[in-house]
Motif scaffolding. Structure first.
Motif, mmCIF file in Angstrom:
data_model
loop_
_atom_site.group_PDB
_atom_site.id
_atom_site.type_symbol
_atom_site.label_atom_id
_atom_site.label_comp_id
_atom_site.label_asym_id
_atom_site.label_seq_id
_atom_site.Cartn_x
_atom_site.Cartn_y
_atom_site.Cartn_z
ATOM 1 N N GLU A 62 0.734 -1.121 0.054
ATOM 2 C CA GLU A 62 0.031 0.151 -0.019
ATOM 3 C C GLU A 62 1.017 1.173 0.166
ATOM 4 O OE1 GLU A 62 -2.598 -0.506 3.225
ATOM 5 O OE2 GLU A 62 -4.055 -1.426 2.093
ATOM 6 N N HIS A 65 2.367 1.548 -3.503
ATOM 7 C CA HIS A 65 1.401 2.011 -4.384
ATOM 8 C C HIS A 65 0.949 3.600 -4.214
ATOM 9 C CE1 HIS A 65 -2.946 2.216 -5.615
ATOM 10 N NE2 HIS A 65 -2.575 1.764 -6.922
ATOM 11 N N ARG A 66 0.792 4.077 -2.867
ATOM 12 C CA ARG A 66 0.634 5.640 -2.914
ATOM 13 C C ARG A 66 1.969 6.340 -3.433
ATOM 14 N NH1 ARG A 66 -1.496 4.047 2.094
ATOM 15 N NH2 ARG A 66 0.559 3.985 3.185
ATOM 16 N N LEU A 68 3.809 5.551 -5.825
ATOM 17 C CA LEU A 68 3.886 5.407 -7.418
ATOM 18 C C LEU A 68 2.833 6.205 -7.873
ATOM 19 C CD1 LEU A 68 4.863 1.715 -7.760
ATOM 20 C CD2 LEU A 68 6.057 3.564 -8.328
ATOM 21 N N ARG A 69 1.674 6.286 -7.430
ATOM 22 C CA ARG A 69 0.496 7.130 -7.771
ATOM 23 C C ARG A 69 0.790 8.494 -7.584
ATOM 24 N NH1 ARG A 69 -5.193 5.172 -8.012
ATOM 25 N NH2 ARG A 69 -5.434 7.476 -7.787
ATOM 26 N N ALA A 70 1.551 8.937 -6.519
ATOM 27 C CA ALA A 70 2.073 10.229 -6.273
ATOM 28 C C ALA A 70 2.974 10.767 -7.587
ATOM 29 C CB ALA A 70 2.484 10.433 -4.868
ATOM 30 N N GLU A 71 3.767 9.949 -7.677
ATOM 31 C CA GLU A 71 4.938 10.073 -8.990
ATOM 32 C C GLU A 71 3.928 10.308 -10.213
ATOM 33 O OE1 GLU A 71 8.097 10.745 -9.081
ATOM 34 O OE2 GLU A 71 7.960 10.877 -6.954
ATOM 35 N N LEU A 72 3.039 9.306 -10.593
ATOM 36 C CA LEU A 72 2.333 9.687 -11.769
ATOM 37 C C LEU A 72 1.551 10.738 -11.914
ATOM 38 C CD1 LEU A 72 1.049 5.762 -12.109
ATOM 39 C CD2 LEU A 72 2.562 7.018 -13.623
ATOM 40 N N THR A 73 1.010 11.018 -10.599
ATOM 41 C CA THR A 73 0.139 12.661 -10.666
ATOM 42 C C THR A 73 0.863 13.716 -10.858
ATOM 43 O OG1 THR A 73 -1.296 11.391 -9.033
ATOM 44 C CG2 THR A 73 -1.318 13.838 -9.137
ATOM 45 N N ASP A 76 1.593 14.520 -14.440
ATOM 46 C CA ASP A 76 0.273 15.382 -14.997
ATOM 47 C C ASP A 76 0.487 16.880 -14.787
ATOM 48 O OD1 ASP A 76 -0.814 13.236 -16.140
ATOM 49 O OD2 ASP A 76 -1.948 12.774 -14.716
#
Length: 90
Positions: A62, A65-66, A68-73, A76
């Protein structure tokens, strides 16, 4: 007489349920560098799960995952553009 009638065990193995959870063991999954330091650090963090029993994996997964999501965000998010020099012809 069979085991069901006597209530005794006839095998010589151990009962896995009586031993508790299995000991931690590395999964042996290779982690390849991505070239992005922040992502590589998160992927390396997955290695911490190798030293935990299965019930400890969720917290690591978890957290990664958090991250990696922050890096993807962040991909943008466009940086603020620099002000354009004044063009006296406009």
């Amino acid at each position: 007489m069979d085991e069901a009638m006597t209530g005794t065990r006839t095998d010589t193995g151990t009962d896995p349920a009586a031993d508790g959870p299995a000991a931690a063991a590395p999964l042996g999954v290779d982690r390849e560098p991505t070239g992005l330091p922040a992502v590589d650090a998160l992927v390396e963090r997955l290695g911490e799960a190798d030293h935990l029993t299965a019930d400890g994996h969720l917290a690591v997964y978890e957290d990664v995952h958090r991250g990696l999501r922050a890096e993807l965000t962040s991909l943008d998010a466009h940086p603020a553009s620099a002000p354009r020099p004044h063009d006296p012809r406009s």
